[in-house]
Design a protein around this motif. Structure first.
Motif, short mmCIF file in Angstrom:
data_model
loop_
_atom_site.label_atom_id
_atom_site.label_comp_id
_atom_site.label_asym_id
_atom_site.label_seq_id
_atom_site.Cartn_x
_atom_site.Cartn_y
_atom_site.Cartn_z
N ARG B 261 45.94 33.58 52.05
CA ARG B 261 46.51 34.97 53.14
C ARG B 261 48.08 35.00 53.57
O ARG B 261 48.36 33.51 53.34
CB ARG B 261 44.68 34.22 54.53
N PRO B 262 48.51 35.86 54.48
CA PRO B 262 49.59 35.91 54.84
C PRO B 262 49.81 35.24 55.30
O PRO B 262 49.60 34.96 56.98
CB PRO B 262 49.91 37.42 54.92
N LYS B 263 51.28 34.30 54.77
CA LYS B 263 51.29 32.88 55.85
C LYS B 263 53.13 33.59 56.17
O LYS B 263 53.86 32.33 56.74
CB LYS B 263 51.96 32.02 54.55
N SER B 264 53.98 34.60 55.92
CA SER B 264 55.19 35.54 56.05
C SER B 264 55.03 36.44 57.04
O SER B 264 53.88 37.72 56.46
CB SER B 264 55.88 35.40 55.10
N MET B 265 55.83 36.85 58.30
CA MET B 265 55.67 38.16 58.77
C MET B 265 55.63 39.26 57.64
O MET B 265 54.90 40.12 57.98
CB MET B 265 57.55 37.58 59.65
N GLU B 266 56.18 39.06 57.04
CA GLU B 266 56.77 40.17 55.45
C GLU B 266 54.84 40.65 54.99
O GLU B 266 55.09 41.58 55.04
CB GLU B 266 57.56 39.79 54.99
N ALA B 267 54.90 39.20 54.57
CA ALA B 267 53.70 39.86 53.73
C ALA B 267 52.29 39.95 54.43
O ALA B 267 51.66 41.31 54.20
CB ALA B 267 53.24 37.92 53.53
N LEU B 268 52.58 39.91 56.05
CA LEU B 268 51.65 39.91 57.33
C LEU B 268 51.76 41.83 56.99
O LEU B 268 50.24 42.56 57.29
CB LEU B 268 51.25 39.50 58.29
N VAL B 269 52.88 42.18 57.30
CA VAL B 269 52.88 43.04 57.71
C VAL B 269 52.70 44.12 56.27
O VAL B 269 52.03 45.31 56.80
CB VAL B 269 54.09 43.98 57.82
N ILE B 270 52.85 43.66 54.83
CA ILE B 270 52.73 44.39 54.16
C ILE B 270 51.06 44.98 53.99
O ILE B 270 50.53 45.73 53.60
CB ILE B 270 52.77 43.72 52.33
N HIS B 271 50.30 43.68 54.08
CA HIS B 271 48.85 43.74 54.29
C HIS B 271 48.53 44.65 55.02
O HIS B 271 47.68 45.46 54.88
CB HIS B 271 48.29 42.30 54.95
N TYR B 272 49.36 44.27 56.25
CA TYR B 272 48.06 45.44 57.17
C TYR B 272 48.70 47.07 57.42
O TYR B 272 47.80 47.99 56.87
CB TYR B 272 48.81 45.41 58.67
N ALA B 273 49.62 46.98 56.35
CA ALA B 273 50.18 48.58 55.78
C ALA B 273 49.16 49.19 54.78
O ALA B 273 48.99 50.93 54.90
CB ALA B 273 51.81 48.28 55.51
N ASP B 274 49.03 48.07 54.15
CA ASP B 274 47.82 48.70 52.70
C ASP B 274 46.76 49.12 53.23
O ASP B 274 46.52 50.01 53.20
CB ASP B 274 48.21 46.95 51.65
N VAL B 275 46.37 47.80 54.15
CA VAL B 275 45.28 48.65 54.27
C VAL B 275 44.95 49.51 55.24
O VAL B 275 44.59 50.66 55.30
CB VAL B 275 44.14 47.33 55.80
N MET B 276 45.96 50.20 56.09
CA MET B 276 45.95 50.93 57.15
C MET B 276 46.37 52.55 56.06
O MET B 276 45.45 53.60 56.54
CB MET B 276 47.36 51.13 58.38
N ASP B 277 46.54 52.34 54.66
CA ASP B 277 47.42 53.59 54.66
C ASP B 277 45.93 53.67 53.41
O ASP B 277 45.76 55.45 53.76
CB ASP B 277 48.64 53.60 53.59
N ALA B 278 45.24 52.88 53.00
CA ALA B 278 44.10 53.38 52.17
C ALA B 278 42.49 53.96 53.31
O ALA B 278 42.61 54.28 52.59
CB ALA B 278 43.30 51.96 51.55
N GLU B 279 42.63 53.56 54.35
CA GLU B 279 41.66 53.97 55.44
C GLU B 279 41.67 54.89 56.16
O GLU B 279 41.28 55.79 56.16
CB GLU B 279 41.37 52.80 56.50
N LEU B 280 43.41 55.35 56.80
CA LEU B 280 44.24 56.05 57.14
C LEU B 280 43.75 57.32 55.58
O LEU B 280 43.46 59.10 56.42
CB LEU B 280 44.91 56.64 57.79
N TYR B 281 43.88 56.95 54.18
CA TYR B 281 43.88 58.15 53.76
C TYR B 281 42.37 58.41 53.34
O TYR B 281 42.28 59.95 53.13
CB TYR B 281 44.34 57.26 52.01
N GLN B 282 41.08 58.11 54.43
CA GLN B 282 39.80 58.32 53.72
C GLN B 282 39.53 59.19 55.08
O GLN B 282 38.89 59.53 54.79
CB GLN B 282 38.73 57.17 53.56
N PHE B 283 40.28 58.75 56.00
CA PHE B 283 40.18 60.20 56.97
C PHE B 283 40.58 61.38 56.95
O PHE B 283 39.87 62.14 56.93
CB PHE B 283 41.02 59.10 57.95
N GLU B 284 41.75 61.15 56.40
CA GLU B 284 42.55 62.44 55.85
C GLU B 284 41.80 62.95 55.42
O GLU B 284 41.10 64.47 54.63
CB GLU B 284 43.93 62.49 54.52
#
Lengths: 309, 309, 309, 309, 309, 309
Positions: B261-284
């Motif tokens: 699981r993400p243990k650094s700030m950078e890894a955390l942000v990339i995880h959420y950006a990845d999830v958001m892009d995939a989910e918002l893509y489905q809205f689009e």
């Protein structure tokens, strides 16, 4: 050994100082030293009521010392009043005297490992394993690393012991199934936890390394093994996938940090052999620790009380 | 294009035959050919009532053909009655004509990618990324692979599009936090899904490869990236851990096959950006597919109905 | 056998009619008969376009018939046009001709069972097992019942086959652990699923009984075994608990309907041997069903695709 | 401030007495007073060995006092021996001196809040937000309430800080998506946690109110916001649903007490911005608290160790 | 009624057209109309082979029609061949003729409701309930709304029936516990699902409203009730919390969309009475639908087969 | 009684010594005795500073003693300094003086039990229940066993009290449903926890037996009840299944160790009555223990704070 020392007895010997701090006295100025000492036999708390400032410098730099003192008991727990502490060169010390160690002798482990290796017919897997196990760096590390920080085989040579046990177990199970690739089972079982070589450090107790925490032994093992395979010329691509899949899936479930679940018969058997060895090891430990008892205390890692009769 | 063809119209063009079988007639001897055809615009079922035996040989060997036929509708679904089928040399065909493709033009993706690269100050990360993206094999594959078999960006250039979007998103988020390493965020975001290059094949529709199924894109990406890092002389060991940790943890949860699981700030942000892009893509996608509707149909991958207004 | 019959061929033989109904014609008055027929080789749909009313009476009362007809194929699936149907006395029929059956011959299973029994040294466990296995009712049922309604060993003699396999597997595993009670492992493994004798009925396909649905094979097995133990004079109370605990915990997890989790080494080994036999059985089946394929179709009970190479 | 006081130093100042009790002496008659004192800098235990009975009456009625005493250390922890305690009128005290407070100055928060408000073009949302933020009661409470009892922004002005940060973050993310309603994102982000105004009390440390425990900040926020919307004449019904949905779904998952999951793009972005702000806040805190360390201690709310380099 | 019509019989009557579309003929130009018709007795598919274009205009605008046609059966399912279709003014229609309805007569429900009201001694709760139930808008809606879209009491007056049943059940349970506030139990039970008034629309079958999907009946009920309480002068603040808590927690678990879990005895009892009524209702339905059977088919909402004897 | 004794007062009486050990003095040779004493009123720690060696022998053999001593308080907790300790014959002691006991008098429980029995019309269930309750062994054990080791009714006569309460509750609920078999509900409720008779021992505090740990009260109850049913001649087979199903499913969920989930209306009602009695009991206890408080402390078994007003 620390744990052989009884109430009122003197202790003299080499210990690893895992942790230390100065604690101010409550009712007078000044402070005493509180130390956590360890040798192969276990861990003991110690106190040093008077000490030279220079000792603090030593403690910041090093962790192996010769100490002298007296054991005394308080509420059933022994601790050590240290009278003298002396630096000792790291080279003079055998790590296996300071850290707990597998109860199975090296000679026996090596014999059982060789017996397993001799069962492998595939020339590529033979080559891969011998190259790895005879490599001065990997071969030594594999035979010295612990199998865990706590819970099962959390001692020196623990990885070796665990790998041999899992391989013997998996080999036996696989023998009941005709379509199983026995060579793959043996090689996969011996190598499944190879990433633990770098996941733990064991020069100050057994601890996680930063790489271990960031990547974990599955990922580290895949990388190590992938590098070793690259050195075996003509290693078949399909065999490479199958072997790496075993490492990748040996935790069995996503919740247990397995990026894949077992999708081949061989991976499935190694997963269960791994789980069984770890769980039955805890039964064996509980039986050894509570030889008189019908029930163990609650074992958190097993989430239950174990029946010992 | 297949999907532009209407009821009763003729179709002529090059298609990918994804699947085919002979189906015996119910009330007379003999059989007809049932084909699944695909081009960039989508998939259509086809039938061929009469055919030379030699066509079966062609179908066993190849999958790209020129076909001629007529579309007809049954219960609202069009299918194609094929009159002629002809082999066509693979070299003559542009894969992007046969498989769906990112709606964002290559030129735009390259421009956005270059803009992101130019924000990276770390010479080692610069070197790593340029070496990878300018490599004829990796660079081309990265720009052509899909981002998924279905659900999000499941088309050619999908990986490229997704990586650029995630990097832009993560870069924006990271800008709000002083102690974040922006270079690491950018590099990690551009590389987080790099293992998808080998996880999917895309010459017969988009499918998992055997290596992809056995190892998965996280493990494959770690291996690929680890090899690339090894070629950058003087790449700092700590930076290497941090970057590999991002790949290793970008799925965020063990249940989602993330070995860490993400243990650094950078890894955390990339995880959420990845999830958001995939989910918002489905809205689009849902907004594009149902422009008139207040609610989408049930979207299984999101486990909900989406509100589109 | 039904499944040996090819498109256009005649079929004559004894079948079990699992389900039937009258279906009204769409465009004319009257109805036809739709039947689900089964024999050892598998299941086939059948139609009878004209029939005497008296046949309906037969179908309400009985389920084993001699039929004659012709097989024809529609969209790749064969079904049977029945021309004649005739009652047949139940006594004249061998159930193993109508239901699928373990591929391992009875003689082999009996030999392997005897070999396992001979390894048990405890006189009480010997007595218990022989009393049970030689009992005309229990012994026969144990050797005839299926091991499941679907998924693993869902055929006649499936329980027997599964019990023997689990016992062999568990025996092998237990041999690696000194403090394991081998007799208890053997007896527990042979008896762990004994409640399945009453959980399924198998005279009209393999189905759950009402008692099976309300109580389940764990509870039913405990009751059966408890009654058998009561008949062995001098059976030690402690041994009784240990043996019943194995039945009670063999599913391993509460979510899998296990009222207890394994708390003894022996129960733990039997649980894993049971899981492994069921899962590896599915690999073996997939390899047999898809001998050419690299991957099985998705297997819901395993929640994954299986790698078959 | 309490936490600036060192071993052996005197302390004089105003404190909040969070808890107190009389503790009987073990070896003589009588008792001493044990007090938990707090000011903005943190919490400290205190003891008063001798005291007038009237002090007990004071403590039952009030919680803010002027105290004098001496700090002394025991096993590394400081506590205070109180010599004098005096009542002080509640009006004379600035609450922000007694409770911890956001590190971001009010002026900066107000500036950032205004900047966000100015980006909103919808007249109805403008009206709603200004009416709420300029309301003497709500506006003050919004700017003073904490964002949590513990974990993230658990101090005065925490809600304000958290709302501004989430709005900035969500605004940036939303900017990448054309079909997103930016006004709704800004308004929703600023208001998502508005129910926390009544969920916590913060005149005796930060605690849950009974209404907060029985209803929670989601339900309380919906009620508050619904009342405010009712006062904006002509507020569109559809916009009302969308805004209330954001509050109703911002926890994202049912297990996190969200009665709805995000079903609009705007709600989805606010959910993730909220999660990211809370989690990255914990990284920032850990970096501040352990500036020298590579790893934080185990952080229960994150269920992991954080990498701080 | 639609469902009373048999194969070959004519049907004449008023129906609700839930859905419709034009379906192109397969083998000739033109299309036919496919309609989903519904009245109180159930749903039936219909076809119209020839029709005036103006009918399409009607269908776009309205949904209640007078139709004439003939029923015919195909594979055991009846559908209707429509010969004539005629508009009918909405005002002329009784909604209870077109949608299914509670089997309990209105008079009985009103009597049982009044009996429950008469047990409440608290003047504030009396006032609140009478004000709500006698309100022309709320009172009517409460007595007409369904209790669900499917599963339990998914018909007109379902909310009323369910509320009365839950109140009777909870009242009986509460009677066993001395410290329970019976008035609160009665009021809470009658009002717990009040938000369903707006969660479903029921003029075109029973469907979720957009507000229902975005906010859900818990949040909508809290808002409605909160508004009603505000109109009762002198309603105690504490009683208000307790009552709102019952709505807020009646689903019992976070996973079931409950923003709070029951924290008072009264809320706990209402939660269980609600669950029991819904589950036992499904047993009652299954017994009514399968009067001859020992077992129901698999009931997905109960995740099991129900034993009906 | 121990708990009636105040600081500085003398205590004389009979106690159960649950645990004991010798603790070495920290600053001088020798040791003191530390004892855990219990009587009906609760548990108290005790110390004996001087004692004859023979007392150790007594403690190894027995656990009921007459003691004399003085209570003294330390940090708000009382403990006992024992001056004299004397053996006492087990026969002279009433167990209900030493262990906590249901607050409901035996006479009342018997009356309520009889009233419930008299409602049962089925002659077979009547016979079964009377045979069991009048059996000198079972009847006595049923009326004396606790209902739990901790949490709910963890005292003597707890099983009896719990069974009566659940039966009354379930009887009331069942009365609302016409198709419910009231006799089965009553019998099932009275017998659902019958296995607890052997799951706990209660001669040294309330503890699990080995059989209880290995099999659990569900399995033990099924066995006990099955044996009792066998003694009732002509007991219908179907009734037997239904009754055993109630025991087998009364925990309701697999995760709660229920081998079956409730599949009959009667089993469902008993499950919920059981859960409600256990949970509401905890509310009642919290209200009794914290009569002044609005909120209970956190109750781990309920995973929440309870609202007590």
């Amino acid at each position: 050994m620390l744990k052989e020392c009884k109430n009122g007895e003197r202790f003299e010997g080499i210990v690893l100082v895992n942790e230390w701090k100065e604690v101010p006295f409550r009712q007078k100025p000044g402070a005493f030293l509180s130390l956590t000492c360890q040798d192969r036999s276990g861990v003991m708390q110690a106190k040093m009521w008077e000490y030279q400032p220079q000792i603090l410098t030593w403690l910041r730099d090093q962790d192996i010392f010769f100490i002298q003192g007296v054991a005394s008991e308080y509420r059933g727990v022994l601790d050590l009043t240290v009278e003298e502490i002396r630096m000792i060169p790291k080279e003079d010390v055998d790590l296996t005297m300071l850290l707990p160690c597998s109860p199975i002798p090296e000679v026996e482990l090596e014999t059982r490992l060789r017996a397993l290796l001799n069962k492998i017919h595939s020339p590529e897997l033979q080559k891969l394993l011998r190259q790895f196990l005879d490599n001065p760096e990997w071969g030594t590390a594999y035979r010295q690393a612990p199998a865990a920080v706590k819970i099962h085989q959390a001692y020196l040579r623990g990885l070796w012991e665990h790998s041999v046990r899992v391989a013997e177990l998996a080999n036996g199970i696989a023998g009941h199934f005709l379509s199983m690739d026995q060579d793959l089972v043996l090689a996969g079982a011996l190598l499944h936890d190879v990433g633990k070589i770098g996941e733990y450090s064991y020069d100050r107790g057994i601890k996680f390394t930063t790489e271990g925490r960031l990547l974990g032994h599955i990922v580290m093992g895949l990388e190590l093994l992938s590098g070793e395979i690259a050195k075996v010329s003509g290693f078949p691509q399909e065999l490479r996938y199958k072997l790496l899949h075993i490492l990748s899936s040996h935790h069995g479930k996503y919740e247990w940090q397995s990026p894949k679940r077992p999708k081949s018969m061989e991976a499935l058997v190694i997963h269960y052999a791994d789980v069984m060895d770890a769980e039955l090891y805890q039964f064996e430990q509980a039986k050894a620790n509570y030889p008189e008892d019908e029930w163990s205390p609650y074992i958190p890692s097993m989430e239950r009380y174990l029946y010992l009769k």
